[in-house]
Design an enzyme around this catalytic site. Structure first.
Site, PDB file in Angstrom:
ATOM      1  N   GLY A 103      -3.850  -4.038   6.203  1.00 30.17           N
ATOM      2  CA  GLY A 103      -2.829  -3.678   7.182  1.00 30.17           C
ATOM      3  C   GLY A 103      -3.161  -2.353   7.835  1.00 30.17           C
ATOM      4  N   SER A 112       0.867  -1.166   0.000  1.00 30.66           N
ATOM      5  CA  SER A 112       0.000   0.000   0.000  1.00 30.66           C
ATOM      6  C   SER A 112       0.906   1.220   0.000  1.00 30.66           C
ATOM      7  CB  SER A 112      -0.872  -0.022   1.258  1.00 30.66           C
ATOM      8  OG  SER A 112      -1.626   1.160   1.349  1.00 30.66           O
ATOM      9  N   LYS A 115      -9.494  -6.992   8.230  1.00 28.00           N
ATOM     10  CA  LYS A 115      -8.482  -6.515   9.181  1.00 28.00           C
ATOM     11  C   LYS A 115      -8.854  -7.045  10.552  1.00 28.00           C
ATOM     12  CE  LYS A 115      -7.210  -2.260   6.781  1.00 28.00           C
ATOM     13  NZ  LYS A 115      -7.390  -0.804   6.719  1.00 28.00           N
ATOM     14  N   GLU A 167     -11.032   0.453  -3.395  1.00 29.47           N
ATOM     15  CA  GLU A 167     -11.328   0.163  -1.985  1.00 29.47           C
ATOM     16  C   GLU A 167     -12.026   1.341  -1.313  1.00 29.47           C
ATOM     17  OE1 GLU A 167      -7.797  -1.272  -0.024  1.00 29.47           O
ATOM     18  OE2 GLU A 167      -8.677  -1.123   1.971  1.00 29.47           O
ATOM     19  N   LYS A 191      -3.043   5.067  -2.638  1.00 31.02           N
ATOM     20  CA  LYS A 191      -4.088   5.839  -1.979  1.00 31.02           C
ATOM     21  C   LYS A 191      -4.527   6.938  -2.931  1.00 31.02           C
ATOM     22  CE  LYS A 191      -4.082   3.838   2.107  1.00 31.02           C
ATOM     23  NZ  LYS A 191      -5.284   3.219   2.687  1.00 31.02           N
ATOM     24  N   LYS A 222      -1.070  -1.122  -4.464  1.00 32.49           N
ATOM     25  CA  LYS A 222      -2.243  -0.315  -4.099  1.00 32.49           C
ATOM     26  C   LYS A 222      -1.759   1.103  -3.867  1.00 32.49           C
ATOM     27  CE  LYS A 222      -4.652   0.021   0.358  1.00 32.49           C
ATOM     28  NZ  LYS A 222      -5.321  -0.789   1.398  1.00 32.49           N
ATOM     29  N   ASP A 251      -7.193   2.888  -3.151  1.00 29.48           N
ATOM     30  CA  ASP A 251      -7.930   2.932  -1.880  1.00 29.48           C
ATOM     31  C   ASP A 251      -8.236   4.390  -1.557  1.00 29.48           C
ATOM     32  OD1 ASP A 251      -8.975   2.660   0.658  1.00 29.48           O
ATOM     33  OD2 ASP A 251      -7.205   1.688   1.535  1.00 29.48           O
ATOM     34  N   ASP A 285     -13.668  -1.984   3.101  1.00 30.50           N
ATOM     35  CA  ASP A 285     -12.738  -2.020   4.233  1.00 30.50           C
ATOM     36  C   ASP A 285     -13.477  -1.465   5.458  1.00 30.50           C
ATOM     37  OD1 ASP A 285     -10.781  -1.451   6.134  1.00 30.50           O
ATOM     38  OD2 ASP A 285      -9.399  -0.437   4.800  1.00 30.50           O
TER      39      ASP A 285
HETATM   40  O1  OSB Z   1      -7.226   1.752   4.498  1.00 28.08           O
HETATM   41  O2  OSB Z   1      -5.997   0.046   4.291  1.00 28.08           O
HETATM   42  C1  OSB Z   1      -6.191   1.168   4.775  1.00 28.08           C
HETATM   43  C2  OSB Z   1      -3.102   2.238   6.746  1.00 28.08           C
HETATM   44  C3  OSB Z   1      -3.696   2.916   7.800  1.00 28.08           C
HETATM   45  C4  OSB Z   1      -5.055   3.045   7.827  1.00 28.08           C
HETATM   46  C5  OSB Z   1      -5.844   2.487   6.815  1.00 28.08           C
HETATM   47  C6  OSB Z   1      -5.261   1.797   5.773  1.00 28.08           C
HETATM   48  C7  OSB Z   1      -3.869   1.706   5.728  1.00 28.08           C
HETATM   49  C8  OSB Z   1      -3.135   1.088   4.631  1.00 28.08           C
HETATM   50  C9  OSB Z   1      -1.746   0.609   4.965  1.00 28.08           C
HETATM   51  O3  OSB Z   1      -3.517   1.054   3.495  1.00 28.08           O
HETATM   52  C10 OSB Z   1      -1.616  -0.849   4.960  1.00 28.08           C
HETATM   53  C11 OSB Z   1      -0.278  -1.267   5.504  1.00 28.08           C
HETATM   54  O4  OSB Z   1       0.676  -1.244   4.747  1.00 28.08           O
HETATM   55  O5  OSB Z   1      -0.186  -1.590   6.711  1.00 28.08           O
HETATM   56 MG    MG Z   2      -8.365   0.591   3.168  1.00 27.43          MG
END
Ligand code: OSB
Ligand code: MG
Length: 368
Positions: free
Chosen positions: A290, A135, A262, A213, A163, A161, A188, A238
């Site tokens: 994560g 991510s 999660k 996402e 953001k 992925k 995402d 999510d």
């Molecule tokens: O939406 O998946 C998410 C990190 C913090 C809060 C929300 C998210 C995330 C990530 C990071 O996308 C995932 C990771 O590498 O731990």
């Molecule tokens: Mg997410």
């Protein structure tokens, strides 16, 4: 198992690189760890809350409160036949799933040692290698993002992925697709859009993403179902999925086609397996999300990712992408094929580094 002692700790862990989502930028993590002693064994859990109530309402301070004032008094000194038995006992508390997961998962860690099984096996996991994606947060510029994508693709990660948010979306995806036409790519949004953006979100279809996402409200299902009918890109939920019932309702109304599981968000291994089972019964793929976890939460994520329904690469990646030095030995590493080899030893398969944990601890409270 009889719980003899529980310890709460908060650690400060600086990220090697800031992580930015549509709701803000994180540079240092406040990690809340739960350490449980039962039957001469030690189990560890992690509360995966963000520092501020932007992903969900939980924070390190709410988790500390719920654990100290409710969950710990309810479990300490009692005998528990199976680790999952605490889940129904925690049910009267509305939400606060990350606090619940931290304690329940520590008991699973103990049970795995007691039964002399790798945690993955105790959970019913079947995979021996877990497929990994990364991510990548919002960067200061598109060239910087492209450089990061190139680095992760070269490292072998199976899926990228990124953001997105209004103003950092179509142009970003376009730039990535121009340079990397064949990679498995997804976006995402962390709830950055609304149904008023349907026309805009339709534009994402031309980037043939694996999935988009959580584009809409953090607690929404209905509008996601409306959006899914308008776009070709599969929606992955999510934030909106907190338990197996949420998953059932979401799939029933067509709010998405994939679910990110999660452990913290759903309240621990028991609920995570239930969400997994609901999805598997409908042939809906899941993957492990994560929350910028320390090695402890990361090790739990790896164990969970071995369940047979986890057919898509998750967000569980190498320790070194987050930390100069993780708090477990060995650190989590990823193969050149973009997989994590699942430990075969009993318990977590990664030993918490007590000396390092002690050094990073900023507060500690124990309960006997
Ligand atoms: O939406 O998946 C998410 C990190 C913090 C809060 C929300 C998210 C995330 C990530 C990071 O996308 C995932 C990771 O590498 O731990
Ligand atoms: Mg997410």
């Amino acid at each position: 198992m009889k719980i003899e002692r529980i310890e709460l700790r908060e650690l400060r862990l600086p990220l090697v690189h800031f992580f930015e989502t549509s709701f803000g930028r994180t540079t240092t993590r406040r990690i809340v760890l739960v350490r449980v002693n039962a039957d001469g064994l030690t189990g560890w859990g992690e509360a995966t809350c963000g520092e501020l109530p932007f992903y969900s309402y939980e924070t390190p301070d709410t988790a500390w409160h719920i654990l100290r004032d409710l969950l710990i008094p309810w479990t300490l000194g009692k005998e528990w036949a199976a680790p999952g038995d605490v889940a129904p006992c925690f049910r009267p508390i509305r939400g606060h799933n990350m606090a619940k997961a931290a304690l329940e998962n520590a008991l699973w860690h103990i049970a795995a040692q007691q039964m002399n099984l790798p945690l993955a096996k105790l959970l019913g996991g079947t995979l021996t290698e877990v497929p990994c994606g990364v991510s990548i947060g919002i960067q200061n510029s598109i060239p910087e993002l492209l450089e990061k994508v190139a680095r992760e693709v070269a490292a072998g990660y199976q899926r990228i992925k990124v953001k997105v948010k209004p103003g950092w979306d179509v142009s970003v995806l376009e730039a990535i697709r121009n340079k990397f036409p064949r990679i498995l790519l997804m976006a995402d949004a962390n709830s950055a859009y609304s149904l008023a953006d349907v026309a805009h979100l339709k534009e994402f279809d031309r980037f043939y993403l694996m999935m988009m996402e959580q584009p809409l409200g953090w607690d929404d299902l209905l509008d996601h179902a409306k959006l899914q009918r308008e776009i070709a890109t599969p929606i992955c939920l999510d934030e909106s999925i907190h338990n197996a019932d949420d998953a059932r309702k979401a799939l029933e109304i067509g709010a998405g086609k994939i679910i990110n599981i999660k452990l913290g968000r759903v309240g621990g291994f028991t609920a995570a397996r239930q969400v997994h089972d609901v999805c598997r019964a409908r042939n809906v793929p899941v993957w492990c999300g994560g929350m910028l976890e320390s090695g402890i939460g990361r090790a739990h994520n790896i164990a969970m990712s071995t369940l047979p329904g986890f057919t898509l690469p998750g967000d569980v990646s190498a320790s070194k992408r987050y930390w100069a030095e993780d708090i477990i030995d060995p650190e989590v590493t990823v193969s050149a094929q973009g997989t994590i080899h699942v430990p075969e030893t009993a318990g977590l398969g990664y030993a918490p580094n007590l000396e390092r944990i002690e050094k990073l601890t900023v507060r500690k409270e124990s309960f006997e």
